[in-house]
Design a protein around this motif. Structure first.
Motif, short mmCIF file in Angstrom:
data_model
loop_
_atom_site.label_atom_id
_atom_site.label_comp_id
_atom_site.label_asym_id
_atom_site.label_seq_id
_atom_site.Cartn_x
_atom_site.Cartn_y
_atom_site.Cartn_z
N ALA A 110 -13.91 4.11 -12.61
CA ALA A 110 -15.34 4.44 -12.54
C ALA A 110 -15.58 5.64 -11.62
O ALA A 110 -16.38 6.52 -11.94
CB ALA A 110 -16.13 3.22 -12.04
N GLY A 111 -14.89 5.69 -10.50
CA GLY A 111 -15.02 6.83 -9.59
C GLY A 111 -14.55 8.12 -10.21
O GLY A 111 -15.20 9.16 -10.09
N ALA A 112 -13.40 8.07 -10.89
CA ALA A 112 -12.87 9.27 -11.54
C ALA A 112 -13.80 9.75 -12.64
O ALA A 112 -14.04 10.96 -12.78
CB ALA A 112 -11.48 8.98 -12.12
N ARG B 49 0.83 -1.21 0.00
CA ARG B 49 0.00 0.00 0.00
C ARG B 49 0.86 1.25 0.00
O ARG B 49 0.52 2.24 -0.66
CB ARG B 49 -0.94 0.00 1.20
CG ARG B 49 -2.17 -0.86 0.98
CD ARG B 49 -3.23 -0.59 2.01
NE ARG B 49 -2.83 -0.94 3.35
CZ ARG B 49 -3.04 -2.11 3.94
NH1 ARG B 49 -3.65 -3.06 3.27
NH2 ARG B 49 -2.66 -2.34 5.17
N ALA B 50 1.98 1.20 0.71
CA ALA B 50 2.88 2.36 0.73
C ALA B 50 3.45 2.60 -0.66
O ALA B 50 3.54 3.75 -1.11
CB ALA B 50 4.00 2.14 1.74
N ILE C 230 -7.76 9.25 -6.22
CA ILE C 230 -8.54 8.16 -5.63
C ILE C 230 -7.61 7.04 -5.18
O ILE C 230 -7.74 6.53 -4.07
CB ILE C 230 -9.60 7.64 -6.63
CG1 ILE C 230 -10.72 8.67 -6.80
CG2 ILE C 230 -10.18 6.29 -6.17
CD1 ILE C 230 -11.70 8.36 -7.91
N VAL C 231 -6.67 6.66 -6.02
CA VAL C 231 -5.72 5.61 -5.65
C VAL C 231 -4.85 6.05 -4.48
O VAL C 231 -4.53 5.25 -3.60
CB VAL C 231 -4.86 5.18 -6.87
CG1 VAL C 231 -3.78 4.18 -6.46
CG2 VAL C 231 -5.75 4.57 -7.95
N VAL D 103 -8.00 0.12 -3.71
CA VAL D 103 -9.06 0.16 -4.70
C VAL D 103 -8.59 -0.51 -5.99
O VAL D 103 -7.41 -0.44 -6.34
CB VAL D 103 -9.51 1.63 -4.97
CG1 VAL D 103 -8.44 2.41 -5.71
CG2 VAL D 103 -10.83 1.68 -5.72
N THR D 104 -9.51 -1.18 -6.68
CA THR D 104 -9.14 -1.78 -7.96
C THR D 104 -9.05 -0.69 -9.02
O THR D 104 -9.66 0.38 -8.88
CB THR D 104 -10.18 -2.83 -8.40
OG1 THR D 104 -11.43 -2.17 -8.65
CG2 THR D 104 -10.35 -3.93 -7.35
#
Length: 145
Positions: free
Chosen positions: A76-78, A16-17, A62-63, A69-70
């Motif tokens: 899709a969110g963006a 994640r980092a 978002i990432v 998040v996939t």
């Protein structure tokens, strides 16, 4: 006292980092690309390239905020955020805010333009492709290590 942490969680933190670091770098590169595009191009190339980069920037943010998040959900969110902002322009609120603030003008725009919707989709696809490519390369290198 020893606390048991499953192996999958051991690797999740550093992963994640790395994802956040890559997303932060993508934010900087995307903003630089947008500014560079505005400096060297004009007309449709600058406008629609900027639209696509706007969505790539939202994808990267978002990432950055949600590193697990996939790529598909981030895209899709963006796209949803970009389209929401574009349709909000039909209300006149962004135009009014843009008259008083340069930041509002940059973030919200001012006038609805239907072709922008397509270029936002292009930006979401570019973000998805880049994220997927980086993920695949990362997975391959971790398998060979």
């Amino acid at each position: 006292m020893t606390i048991y942490v499953p192996a999958s969680r051991d690797r999740a933190g550093p992963r994640r980092a790395r994802t956040r670091l890559a997303a932060a770098a993508a934010v900087v590169v995307t903003v630089g690309a947008g500014l560079g595009l505005r400096a060297v191009a004009a007309g449709s190339l600058a406008k629609y390239g900027g639209d696509a980069l706007y969505t790539v920037l939202i994808f990267a943010l978002i990432v950055l905020a949600l590193p697990r998040v996939t790529a598909l959900r981030a895209a899709a969110g963006a796209l949803a955020v970009s389209w929401t902002v574009e349709f909000l322009q039909l209300s006149g609120v962004p135009a009014e805010l843009s008259r008083h603030s340069t930041v509002a003008r940059l973030v919200l725009g001012s006038t609805f333009n239907p072709p922008d919707l397509f270029w936002y989709a292009v930006g979401a696809a570019v973000g998805w492709l880049a994220h997927t490519a980086v993920s695949l390369c990362s997975a391959r290198s971790s398998l060979s290590a």
